[in-house]
Scaffold this active site. Structure first.
Site, PDB file in Angstrom:
ATOM      1  N   HIS A 105      36.640  41.518  50.980  1.00 49.37           N
ATOM      2  CA  HIS A 105      37.075  40.432  50.097  1.00 49.37           C
ATOM      3  C   HIS A 105      37.782  39.365  50.916  1.00 49.37           C
ATOM      4  O   HIS A 105      38.350  39.650  51.967  1.00 49.37           O
ATOM      5  CB  HIS A 105      38.013  40.951  48.990  1.00 49.37           C
ATOM      6  CG  HIS A 105      39.201  41.694  49.520  1.00 49.37           C
ATOM      7  ND1 HIS A 105      39.132  43.012  49.902  1.00 49.37           N
ATOM      8  CD2 HIS A 105      40.481  41.308  49.763  1.00 49.37           C
ATOM      9  CE1 HIS A 105      40.310  43.406  50.345  1.00 49.37           C
ATOM     10  NE2 HIS A 105      41.155  42.385  50.275  1.00 49.37           N
ATOM     11  N   HIS A 107      40.722  36.355  50.523  1.00 53.73           N
ATOM     12  CA  HIS A 107      41.792  35.798  49.692  1.00 53.73           C
ATOM     13  C   HIS A 107      41.717  34.269  49.794  1.00 53.73           C
ATOM     14  O   HIS A 107      41.625  33.731  50.904  1.00 53.73           O
ATOM     15  CB  HIS A 107      43.171  36.191  50.232  1.00 53.73           C
ATOM     16  CG  HIS A 107      43.430  37.667  50.295  1.00 53.73           C
ATOM     17  ND1 HIS A 107      44.343  38.297  49.484  1.00 53.73           N
ATOM     18  CD2 HIS A 107      42.913  38.643  51.083  1.00 53.73           C
ATOM     19  CE1 HIS A 107      44.387  39.585  49.772  1.00 53.73           C
ATOM     20  NE2 HIS A 107      43.518  39.823  50.744  1.00 53.73           N
TER      21      HIS A 107
HETATM   22  P1  AMP Z   1      43.980  43.410  51.438  1.00 55.52           P
HETATM   23  O1  AMP Z   1      45.304  43.590  52.100  1.00 55.52           O
HETATM   24  O2  AMP Z   1      43.218  42.243  51.992  1.00 55.52           O
HETATM   25  O3  AMP Z   1      43.164  44.686  51.398  1.00 55.52           O
HETATM   26  O4  AMP Z   1      44.337  42.992  49.948  1.00 55.52           O
HETATM   27  C1  AMP Z   1      43.975  43.685  48.804  1.00 55.52           C
HETATM   28  C2  AMP Z   1      44.483  42.873  47.635  1.00 55.52           C
HETATM   29  O5  AMP Z   1      43.930  43.406  46.448  1.00 55.52           O
HETATM   30  C3  AMP Z   1      46.001  42.869  47.473  1.00 55.52           C
HETATM   31  O6  AMP Z   1      46.476  41.528  47.566  1.00 55.52           O
HETATM   32  C4  AMP Z   1      46.214  43.471  46.087  1.00 55.52           C
HETATM   33  O7  AMP Z   1      47.264  42.851  45.380  1.00 55.52           O
HETATM   34  C5  AMP Z   1      44.871  43.228  45.410  1.00 55.52           C
HETATM   35  N1  AMP Z   1      44.525  44.160  44.353  1.00 55.52           N
HETATM   36  C6  AMP Z   1      44.584  45.512  44.408  1.00 55.52           C
HETATM   37  N2  AMP Z   1      44.160  46.030  43.227  1.00 55.52           N
HETATM   38  C7  AMP Z   1      43.815  44.988  42.431  1.00 55.52           C
HETATM   39  C8  AMP Z   1      43.320  44.866  41.106  1.00 55.52           C
HETATM   40  N3  AMP Z   1      43.085  45.945  40.346  1.00 55.52           N
HETATM   41  N4  AMP Z   1      43.091  43.627  40.611  1.00 55.52           N
HETATM   42  C9  AMP Z   1      43.338  42.543  41.368  1.00 55.52           C
HETATM   43  N5  AMP Z   1      43.797  42.591  42.624  1.00 55.52           N
HETATM   44  C10 AMP Z   1      44.051  43.794  43.157  1.00 55.52           C
END
Ligand code: AMP
Ligand code: ZN
Length: 155
Positions: A105, A107
């Site tokens: 993903h 951001h």
């Molecule tokens: P990363 O550190 O790039 O793996 O970021 C994962 C992101 O996913 C974090 O910013 C979390 O807040 C977000 N996240 C985790 N679970 C969910 C969810 N169910 N819906 C939306 N965002 C999520």
């Protein structure tokens, strides 16, 4: 992937606040936002990180291309409409880079106001190269990039 939280969101098994959805890509708000409007751009295919992206089938290629397209459009929506004043794009690969969800993903993080945000991990200049290190790492990276471009044979 059975226990992947983003695959569950893709399948509609857990809720999300969607900003965009197509056959291949979904965009939803991060539940733990760094800033208001913090969005996640997610391919519907499960790839853990950028190294795991497969570009063998038409579906994989179209998914990857749309992912890149939608990331740009989301950033443009944030910065060209007055919704925010700027934006960061962030993408984490593996735990040492801060990754917590094992499904690729990007951001898109809106930024507001005139003050420059501190992003220390990116711009602190905290690390200095030892003598001779620049040429060693430059060669390693340039050789690896060349090899992957040759192997993938997509350009
Ligand atoms: P990363 O550190 O790039 O793996 O970021 C994962 C992101 O996913 C974090 O910013 C979390 O807040 C977000 N996240 C985790 N679970 C969910 C969810 N169910 N819906 C939306 N965002 C999520
Ligand atoms: Zn997944």
């Amino acid at each position: 992937m059975e226990n992947c939280i983003f695959c569950k969101i893709v399948k509609g098994e857990i809720p999300s606040t969607k900003l965009y959805e197509s056959e291949r890509v979904i965009v939803f708000l991060d539940i733990n936002p760094i800033e208001k409007g913090h969005a996640l751009i997610v391919p519907k295919l499960h790839w853990s990180n950028l190294a795991e992206v497969k570009l063998d089938t038409e579906k994989e290629i179209e998914t990857y291309e749309e992912l890149m397209y939608v990331m740009r459009v989301t950033a443009k929506a944030v910065i060209s409409t007055g919704i925010a004043d700027g934006a960061n794009i962030l993408q984490c690969n593996n735990a040492c880079a801060g990754k917590t969800v094992d499904h690729l993903h990007f951001h898109v993080i809106p930024r507001y106001g005139k003050e420059a945000v501190a992003v220390p991990a990116f711009n602190s200049g905290a690390v200095k190269y030892e003598e001779g290190e620049v040429s060693v790492i430059t060669k390693k990276l340039a050789d690896a990039i060349k090899k992957i471009i040759q192997e993938e044979d997509l350009l």
